[in-house]
Scaffold this motif. Structure first.
Motif, PDB file in Angstrom:
ATOM      1  N   TYR A   1      56.717 -19.701  30.981  1.00 21.84           N
ATOM      2  CA  TYR A   1      57.528 -18.482  31.007  1.00 21.84           C
ATOM      3  C   TYR A   1      58.806 -18.678  30.201  1.00 21.84           C
ATOM      4  O   TYR A   1      59.470 -19.709  30.278  1.00 21.84           O
TER       5      TYR A   1
ATOM      6  N   TRP B   1      54.794 -15.069  28.747  1.00 22.34           N
ATOM      7  CA  TRP B   1      54.127 -16.126  29.505  1.00 22.34           C
ATOM      8  C   TRP B   1      52.785 -16.345  28.839  1.00 22.34           C
ATOM      9  O   TRP B   1      52.498 -15.747  27.796  1.00 22.34           O
TER      10      TRP B   1
ATOM     11  N   GLU C   1      49.736 -15.443  29.356  1.00 22.67           N
ATOM     12  CA  GLU C   1      48.800 -14.340  29.214  1.00 22.67           C
ATOM     13  C   GLU C   1      49.381 -13.121  28.493  1.00 22.67           C
ATOM     14  O   GLU C   1      48.670 -12.162  28.223  1.00 22.67           O
TER      15      GLU C   1
ATOM     16  N   SER D   1      54.379  -4.132  30.253  1.00 21.87           N
ATOM     17  CA  SER D   1      53.698  -5.418  30.180  1.00 21.87           C
ATOM     18  C   SER D   1      52.511  -5.326  29.228  1.00 21.87           C
ATOM     19  O   SER D   1      51.783  -4.332  29.226  1.00 21.87           O
TER      20      SER D   1
ATOM     21  N   SER E   1      49.181  -7.792  27.506  1.00 18.94           N
ATOM     22  CA  SER E   1      48.394  -9.012  27.613  1.00 18.94           C
ATOM     23  C   SER E   1      47.938  -9.463  26.232  1.00 18.94           C
ATOM     24  O   SER E   1      47.711  -8.649  25.336  1.00 18.94           O
TER      25      SER E   1
ATOM     26  N   TYR F   1      46.764  -7.871  33.195  1.00 17.96           N
ATOM     27  CA  TYR F   1      47.576  -8.892  33.832  1.00 17.96           C
ATOM     28  C   TYR F   1      49.014  -8.395  33.969  1.00 17.96           C
ATOM     29  O   TYR F   1      49.510  -7.628  33.155  1.00 17.96           O
TER      30      TYR F   1
ATOM     31  N   HIS G   1      53.014 -10.058  35.288  1.00 16.62           N
ATOM     32  CA  HIS G   1      53.752 -11.263  35.658  1.00 16.62           C
ATOM     33  C   HIS G   1      54.862 -10.882  36.621  1.00 16.62           C
ATOM     34  O   HIS G   1      55.694 -10.036  36.310  1.00 16.62           O
TER      35      HIS G   1
ATOM     36  N   ASN H   1      57.293 -16.153  39.309  1.00 15.65           N
ATOM     37  CA  ASN H   1      56.719 -17.289  38.590  1.00 15.65           C
ATOM     38  C   ASN H   1      55.192 -17.268  38.593  1.00 15.65           C
ATOM     39  O   ASN H   1      54.566 -18.288  38.326  1.00 15.65           O
ATOM     40  N   GLN H   2      54.582 -16.113  38.861  1.00 14.23           N
ATOM     41  CA  GLN H   2      53.133 -16.061  38.957  1.00 14.23           C
ATOM     42  C   GLN H   2      52.558 -14.924  38.133  1.00 14.23           C
ATOM     43  O   GLN H   2      53.205 -13.907  37.889  1.00 14.23           O
ATOM     44  N   SER H   3      51.299 -15.116  37.723  1.00 17.27           N
ATOM     45  CA  SER H   3      50.551 -14.071  37.032  1.00 17.27           C
ATOM     46  C   SER H   3      49.576 -13.424  38.004  1.00 17.27           C
ATOM     47  O   SER H   3      48.982 -14.109  38.839  1.00 17.27           O
TER      48      SER H   3
ATOM     49  N   ASP I   1      46.164 -12.779  42.603  1.00 16.26           N
ATOM     50  CA  ASP I   1      46.874 -13.748  41.777  1.00 16.26           C
ATOM     51  C   ASP I   1      45.907 -14.749  41.155  1.00 16.26           C
ATOM     52  O   ASP I   1      44.691 -14.672  41.326  1.00 16.26           O
ATOM     53  N   GLN I   2      46.480 -15.692  40.390  1.00 12.66           N
ATOM     54  CA  GLN I   2      45.635 -16.641  39.666  1.00 12.66           C
ATOM     55  C   GLN I   2      44.889 -17.585  40.579  1.00 12.66           C
ATOM     56  O   GLN I   2      44.007 -18.322  40.123  1.00 12.66           O
TER      57      GLN I   2
END
Length: 235
Positions: free
Chosen positions: A67, A93, A95, A124, A126, A169, A171, A174-176, A215-216
């Motif tokens: 990130y 990030w 993705e 956003s 991707s 996707y 973000h 701190n997560q995708s 989430d991932q």
């Protein structure tokens, strides 16, 4: 100005709504508990707020998960008690990336207490050409900041609505996350910090409701409880 906003419990969130007392403030923070930490990813983030003029500043942030973000903000002093902060940010990030525009109005009730509210728009995108990747989000922000001597307590609530995008996707913090349509999230963040000369240690707790997202780690409709330890230093 009073504070930036880590929508991940980040000092960036703490710095975008709080006036910095020095030309440069750097920070380092460690995620110690979260869904990501449960899966072995303990995110480390660092960044800086650089004052470019009496009312203008630049924010830079990055973490060890790929990130990277950079933004510029400016404070308009509308009266002795009312301030308007305008902030724009670009981030990326693994993705994809985001473009964010935010406006926050702060009312200083007293020298050590304020309340604030605002609106942000986020776009956003991707990098994956196999998915429909454009997502538009509206964020509604409210909160307060209280200080007592060297101790400060900040609370921020953020509600996000997205028009969604099939197989896209997004973000958050701190997560995708993966979405197959419209979604909404609710985030509550509390940051406790202390001023010690030029140092500012802090701990933040974030409760993130991620309805309609996966989430991932394949967690669907699983809320996240994020605890972050950090320290900032003013030059």
């Amino acid at each position: 100005m009073k504070k930036l906003t880590v929508l991940s419990a980040s000092i960036a969130a703490l710095l975008s709504t709080t006036a910095i007392a020095a030309p440069v403030e750097v920070y380092l923070e460690q995620d110690v508990a979260s869904n990501a930490a449960d899966n072995g990813d303990y995110v480390t983030e660092a960044g800086a707020t650089i004052q470019t003029s009496e009312d203008g500043y630049v924010n830079i942030a990055f973490d060890d998960q790929g990130y990277l973000a950079a933004g510029y903000g400016y404070d308009f002093h509308m009266s002795d008690q009312v301030e308007l902060n305008l902030y724009g940010e670009l981030s990326k990030w693994d993705e994809g990336g985001d473009a964010l525009a935010e406006a926050v109005l702060t009312y200083n009730v007293s020298d050590n207490f304020n309340v604030f509210g605002g609106y942000a728009y986020k776009r956003s995108e991707s990098n994956d050409s196999d998915i429909d990747h454009g997502i538009n989000s509206n964020q509604f922000i409210a909160g307060s900041s209280l200080s007592y001597g060297a101790i400060s307590l900040d609370y921020t609530y953020t509600h996000e609505n997205s028009d969604g995008s099939k197989d896209g996707y997004v973000h958050i913090g701190n997560q995708s996350f993966y979405t197959t349509g419209d979604y909404h999230t609710n985030q509550h963040e509390v940051v406790l910090s202390a001023e010690m000369d030029n140092w500012k240690p802090y701990v933040s707790y974030t409760y993130l409701n991620t309805s309609d997202l996966e989430d991932q780690y394949n967690n669907t409709n699983k809320n996240d409880n994020i605890v972050t330890l950090g320290v900032a230093y003013q030059f």
